[in-house]
Structure formats: C-alpha cells, structure tokens
Design an enzyme around this catalytic site. Structure first.
Site, PDB file in Angstrom:
ATOM      1  N   LYS A  75       1.324  -2.166 -41.875  1.00 19.51           N
ATOM      2  CA  LYS A  75       2.031  -0.909 -42.159  1.00 19.51           C
ATOM      3  C   LYS A  75       2.847  -0.408 -40.966  1.00 19.51           C
ATOM      4  O   LYS A  75       3.915   0.188 -41.161  1.00 19.51           O
ATOM      5  CB  LYS A  75       1.038   0.167 -42.609  1.00 19.51           C
ATOM      6  CG  LYS A  75       0.441  -0.112 -43.979  1.00 19.51           C
ATOM      7  CD  LYS A  75      -0.417   1.042 -44.467  1.00 19.51           C
ATOM      8  CE  LYS A  75      -1.090   0.676 -45.782  1.00 19.51           C
ATOM      9  NZ  LYS A  75      -1.787   1.809 -46.394  1.00 19.51           N
ATOM     10  N   ALA A 118      -9.068   9.854 -37.852  1.00 20.93           N
ATOM     11  CA  ALA A 118      -7.772  10.156 -37.220  1.00 20.93           C
ATOM     12  C   ALA A 118      -6.963   8.880 -37.002  1.00 20.93           C
ATOM     13  O   ALA A 118      -6.216   8.759 -36.037  1.00 20.93           O
ATOM     14  CB  ALA A 118      -8.002  10.883 -35.899  1.00 20.93           C
ATOM     15  N   ASN A 166     -12.868  13.803 -35.808  1.00 22.45           N
ATOM     16  CA  ASN A 166     -12.950  12.354 -35.587  1.00 22.45           C
ATOM     17  C   ASN A 166     -14.034  12.034 -34.569  1.00 22.45           C
ATOM     18  O   ASN A 166     -14.355  12.838 -33.712  1.00 22.45           O
ATOM     19  CB  ASN A 166     -11.594  11.841 -35.086  1.00 22.45           C
ATOM     20  CG  ASN A 166     -11.489  10.329 -35.149  1.00 22.45           C
ATOM     21  OD1 ASN A 166     -11.899   9.728 -36.145  1.00 22.45           O
ATOM     22  ND2 ASN A 166     -10.978   9.707 -34.107  1.00 22.45           N
ATOM     23  N   THR A 188     -13.828   9.891 -32.171  1.00 25.32           N
ATOM     24  CA  THR A 188     -13.133  10.002 -30.897  1.00 25.32           C
ATOM     25  C   THR A 188     -12.292  11.278 -30.969  1.00 25.32           C
ATOM     26  O   THR A 188     -11.219  11.293 -31.566  1.00 25.32           O
ATOM     27  CB  THR A 188     -12.222   8.779 -30.664  1.00 25.32           C
ATOM     28  OG1 THR A 188     -12.985   7.599 -30.916  1.00 25.32           O
ATOM     29  CG2 THR A 188     -11.662   8.751 -29.255  1.00 25.32           C
ATOM     30  N   GLY A 231     -11.636   6.184 -53.701  1.00 24.95           N
ATOM     31  CA  GLY A 231     -10.187   6.224 -53.536  1.00 24.95           C
ATOM     32  C   GLY A 231      -9.402   5.387 -54.539  1.00 24.95           C
ATOM     33  O   GLY A 231      -8.222   5.119 -54.324  1.00 24.95           O
TER      34      GLY A 231
END
Ligand code: ATR
Length: 272
Positions: free
Chosen positions: A65, A126, A149, A151, A238
């Site tokens: 992507k 994230a 997130n 992190t 999803g």
C-alpha cells in the site's frame, strides 16, 4: 475482451477480493474480469506493466500500500492523508491512487449503528490501518477521536498530524481516559496472533460496539475480549469493512455502487 482488474499482494492466495468483485459484477451486470496477482518483487514494474497491457484498475493489499502510494501519478485527498493506496485507477495513461479503506469502515459502522454523528470513538493502534480511517471518521460527523497505541509516540504523531480535522487526543494503553467511548475500534494486527490490546476492560462497559478490522471465520480475540467484559456490547469483525472498501473501489472503476449487504451475507454463509 472484458475490462481487467487485479488485486496485487503477497500473499494474495487467500484474498476474498476476486470473489467479492465477481458478486458485485453479477449484481450490477458489469462485465469485468478480476484476478489475484501475486507480486514477489518489483511492485512498480509489475503494476506498470499490467496497466500498459490494458489493465483498467487494481486493488493493492499488504505489503504494497505504501509503494502504491509512491507509484501513483496523482492521489486523492484521502489517499494523501492516509499515506497509503489500496485502489489504482488507470485513466488516459496515468495511474490515479485512492484509498477506500476508511469509506469501507464508515459504511459498515453506519449500517450497524445508524449515523456516526456525535459518536465518541476510541481507536486502538497507530499503523497504516489507523491512518487510513481518521479523515473518513471525522467526515462522518464523529464528536471526538482518542487514539491509543502500545507504542505511545506513534499515537501522538498521528494526533498531531490530523489535528486540523477534528477533536483528537492520544495516549498509550495505560493512560486512556476513563471517559465514555461509544465505539471501540481495533486497528492493530493483534488478533492475527490471537492477542488483544492491553486496555482497561472497564472501557467496554459503556460502549455500544467493539469493532475489529480483522476478520476470520471464528469471532476474533478482540471480539471475545469485549464480550467477556460486557455481555450487552455489540461486536463485529472487519468483513463488512472489506466488502465496503471493495464496493467503493468498484464504484471508482465502474461508476455504479453495488449493494454490500447481500454480499456480506453470502460470504458469511460460505465461511461458516
Ligand atoms: P501497518 O502500518 O502495516 O498497519 P504496523 O505499523 O506494524 O503495520 O502497525 C500495526 C499496529 O498494530 C501497531 O499499532 C502496533 O502497535 P505498535 O505500534 O506498538 O507496534 C499494533 N500491534 C501489533 N501487534 C500488537 C499486539 N500484540 N498488541 C497490541 N498492539 C499490537
């Protein structure tokens, strides 16, 4: 010859996209051909060749992507904001890059909840999947977005980057405020390994819907986690987002918008 479309990816063997687009084509009476295209190396060369040989459009899945984003001659605003492209359109010798993932998510959330207007959203994760959905969520009228997130710094970077689009805050999992969130969305890849984001489980108590962007035959670990802490919460995987992003891509290519509901129903039945 029929207009040709593909999905580029690696791996791509299990992609549902050909099945979905075939159902769209039948439903809307469009004559197209849609196939998987495994790209092991040289994504820019392979994709350009596909278009030079007459390809009309393509979906792009992992891990390409970002490369598709770099390759496109022009980009939609939502693709620009996401920094990632999942749909390529070949027109007059130019490759246009768009990103329909966010529209797919919003569409599915709206079909499950009605309007997203004034909803307070908690977005977990994230990575690229999170970035792609933020602007479409704000455009759908949400009141606020908190992004958390593992992190923490990555969540903060995103909050700064998207600050102009609406009310947005960020934290690590330990410091999510004890506010009410109507919808909790998991955009992390944790469900792939049966893991869950380590959030305070009280957060599920006041939420209407726990949504996992990942899907599989069985309920995902995140869905099970949410239900365990609130027996009344709605949970969703999803699959609807996947079908929704495909419908939006199909619309960009063909100018007609398929009805996603019967396609979701059919896929669920086939998976069961
Ligand atoms: P991409 O950009 O392709 O979506 P990524 O940048 O690796 O992939 O992002 C994956 C997301 O899933 C990240 O938010 C990641 O958290 P970190 O930024 O802390 O790595 C999250 N993630 C993956 N596995 C996880 C796990 N087991 N628990 C919680 N978060 C996880």
């Amino acid at each position: 010859m029929e207009d040709r479309y593909v999905v580029f990816g690696n791996p791509v063997k299990h992609s549902l996209s050909p099945r979905i687009h075939k159902m769209f084509a039948e439903q809307t009476k469009q004559k197209i051909e849609y196939e998987r295209f495994l790209v092991e190396e040289d994504f820019p060369g392979k994709s350009k060749n596909f278009f030079l040989a007459g390809g009309k459009g393509a979906n792009v899945t992992l891990p390409y992507k970002e490369e598709a984003f770099k390759l496109a001659d022009s980009l939609s605003e939502r693709a620009q904001a996401a920094g990632a492209v999942n749909t390529l359109i070949y027109k007059e010798g130019k490759i246009l890059g768009d990103n329909t993932d966010g529209a797919g998510l919003v569409n599915d959330l709206e079909s499950q909840l009605g309007s997203l207007k004034d909803k307070r959203i908690l977005l977990l994760g994230a990575g690229g999947a999170a970035k792609g959905v933020i602007i479409p969520l704000f455009n759908a009228g949400i009141a606020s977005l908190h992004i958390a997130n593992r992190t923490e710094s990555k969540a903060h970077d995103i909050a700064v980057r998207f600050a102009n689009y609406g009310k947005i805050a960020a934290s690590g999992y330990d410091d999510i405020p004890n506010d009410i969130f109507d919808v909790i969305i998991n955009s992390t890849s944790s469900s792939i390994s049966g893991d869950v984001p380590a959030i305070n489980t009280d957060l599920f108590f006041n939420a209407q819907l726990a949504y996992d962007m990942f899907y599989q035959k069985e309920p995902t670990s995140f869905m099970v986690f949410a239900s365990r802490h609130n027996a009344d919460i709605k949970v969703s995987d999803g699959l609807g987002m996947l079908v929704g992003q495909a419908a939006e891509s199909f619309f960009l290519w063909r100018g007609v918008k398929p009805d996603i509901k019967p396609v979701i129903r059919k896929l669920k039945a086939e998976m069961a």
